[in-house]
Design an enzyme around this catalytic site. Sequence first.
Site, short mmCIF file in Angstrom:
data_model
loop_
_atom_site.label_atom_id
_atom_site.label_comp_id
_atom_site.label_asym_id
_atom_site.label_seq_id
_atom_site.Cartn_x
_atom_site.Cartn_y
_atom_site.Cartn_z
N SER A 88 59.31 25.75 -3.20
CA SER A 88 60.48 26.26 -3.93
C SER A 88 61.06 25.24 -4.89
O SER A 88 61.97 25.56 -5.65
CB SER A 88 61.56 26.67 -2.92
OG SER A 88 61.96 25.56 -2.17
N THR A 209 65.47 26.90 -3.24
CA THR A 209 66.11 25.94 -4.13
C THR A 209 66.66 24.88 -3.21
O THR A 209 66.99 25.18 -2.06
CB THR A 209 67.30 26.61 -4.87
OG1 THR A 209 66.78 27.56 -5.79
CG2 THR A 209 68.17 25.62 -5.62
N THR A 227 65.02 23.38 -8.46
CA THR A 227 64.24 24.53 -8.03
C THR A 227 63.06 24.81 -8.95
O THR A 227 63.07 24.39 -10.13
CB THR A 227 65.14 25.80 -8.02
OG1 THR A 227 64.44 26.88 -7.41
CG2 THR A 227 65.53 26.24 -9.42
N ARG A 237 62.31 32.34 -18.27
CA ARG A 237 63.53 32.76 -17.55
C ARG A 237 64.21 31.52 -16.93
O ARG A 237 63.57 30.68 -16.32
CB ARG A 237 63.16 33.76 -16.46
CG ARG A 237 64.32 34.20 -15.56
CD ARG A 237 64.42 33.38 -14.30
NE ARG A 237 65.36 33.92 -13.33
CZ ARG A 237 65.74 33.28 -12.23
NH1 ARG A 237 65.29 32.07 -11.97
NH2 ARG A 237 66.58 33.83 -11.38
N THR A 260 71.83 28.97 -3.85
CA THR A 260 70.44 29.40 -3.74
C THR A 260 70.46 30.92 -3.76
O THR A 260 71.45 31.52 -3.37
CB THR A 260 69.85 28.99 -2.37
OG1 THR A 260 70.14 27.64 -2.12
CG2 THR A 260 68.35 29.20 -2.31
N GLY A 261 69.33 31.51 -4.13
CA GLY A 261 69.27 32.97 -4.07
C GLY A 261 69.05 33.56 -5.44
O GLY A 261 68.59 32.88 -6.35
N1 ASP Z 1 68.47 30.51 -7.47
C1 ASP Z 1 67.11 30.32 -7.89
C2 ASP Z 1 66.89 31.06 -9.17
O1 ASP Z 1 67.34 32.18 -9.29
C3 ASP Z 1 66.07 30.76 -6.94
C4 ASP Z 1 66.35 30.62 -5.51
O2 ASP Z 1 67.25 29.91 -5.11
O3 ASP Z 1 65.64 31.23 -4.74
O4 ASP Z 1 66.20 30.55 -10.00
#
Ligand code: ASP
Length: 356
Positions: A88, A209, A227, A237, A260-261
């Site tokens: 990640s 992340t 991340t 993106r 995160t997320g």
């Molecule tokens: N927040 C990160 C993103 O959207 C990805 C993640 O944390 O899973 O790039």
Amino acid sequence: MRTALSRRNFFNQSFGLAAGGVLLRNFGFKGRSRGRGLSTPLIVTSHPNETGRRAMEVGWEILSAGGRAIDAVEQATNVIEVDPEDMSVGYGGLPNEDGVVQLDASIMDGRTYNAGAVASLENIKTPSSVARLVMDRTDHVMLVGPGALEFARSFGFEEEDLTTEKSRQRWLDWRENRGDDDWGPPDHLRGLPETEAGMPRPSVHEHGTVNVLAVDSYGDVAGITSTSGLSWKIPGRIGDSPIIGAGLYVDNEVGAAGATGRGEDVIKSCASYYIVLRMRDGRSPQEACEDALEMIREKYARVNPEFMPGEKFVAINRAGEIGAAWSYSGGRPTMSIRSADGPDTFTGTNFRTGED
Ligand code: ASP
């Protein structure tokens, strides 16, 4: 390319009804503990695994010798970024739709009220260190893509292929079975009549992340978010992680927060900034993380009462209190922490299920 685009209307409520705020689904949350307090200096990470623990020891070595929080978070994050097993972050991160690893990272120093970030950076294992140089050596905050790569190369960073056998295999598997991608409206609008978006899709994105936050013995606060972003993302993106106020925010008078997320949710809600504002208003880090999840839930619920966003937030304040909360479908977020009390873990709350 999405398959099986039947235009079955998934939800009972029309967009209009939901937008009127009539029906807000009641998720199970009942938490709101104060979190936990530790002595400072202190360093924490959202990564509870072995690499996260190792990273905390590296950060602690700096903090316990009277070093700065900003150096501790950078050195600690590098440990996680170069780990090929971590899919990640950094080297071995999951690639984008084209099979290329593009990294995002941000760093913020509460002492100097300065910040740096890189986005869509290819071929460099330690994006947080490039972000640090953007912060320290330029008058800019963010560099992206080829400009960020050129900048890194000018400081002597070596270019390397960031895919590993394992991460390439995961991408190949996704490509072969490809039934899900980011083309089309976001999840919370799928199935609503007005969007003509067809059925909601199951989310098969991989999340991950790392957030590393620290308070040093001078009371200064610093943080990093790093991340490889959402797996299989559309090339170019950029997620929340490199955006100051979204994936990371630090205020030396208050504390720090990281996310995160699903980055799109976090960008729209300026979530890390919101968490720090909540702490400034007297909320504990734990309460502030939960407040941010509630704020995001509420915003989406007005559009789609059935939708629950998936985010995780971690926070610390300068007094050494820590908090973590997520809204995933199960489990609870665990952090690795290191202070004079030794290595430790902290488990926060699940906002969706109410586990605390
Ligand atoms: N927040 C990160 C993103 O959207 C990805 C993640 O944390 O899973 O790039």
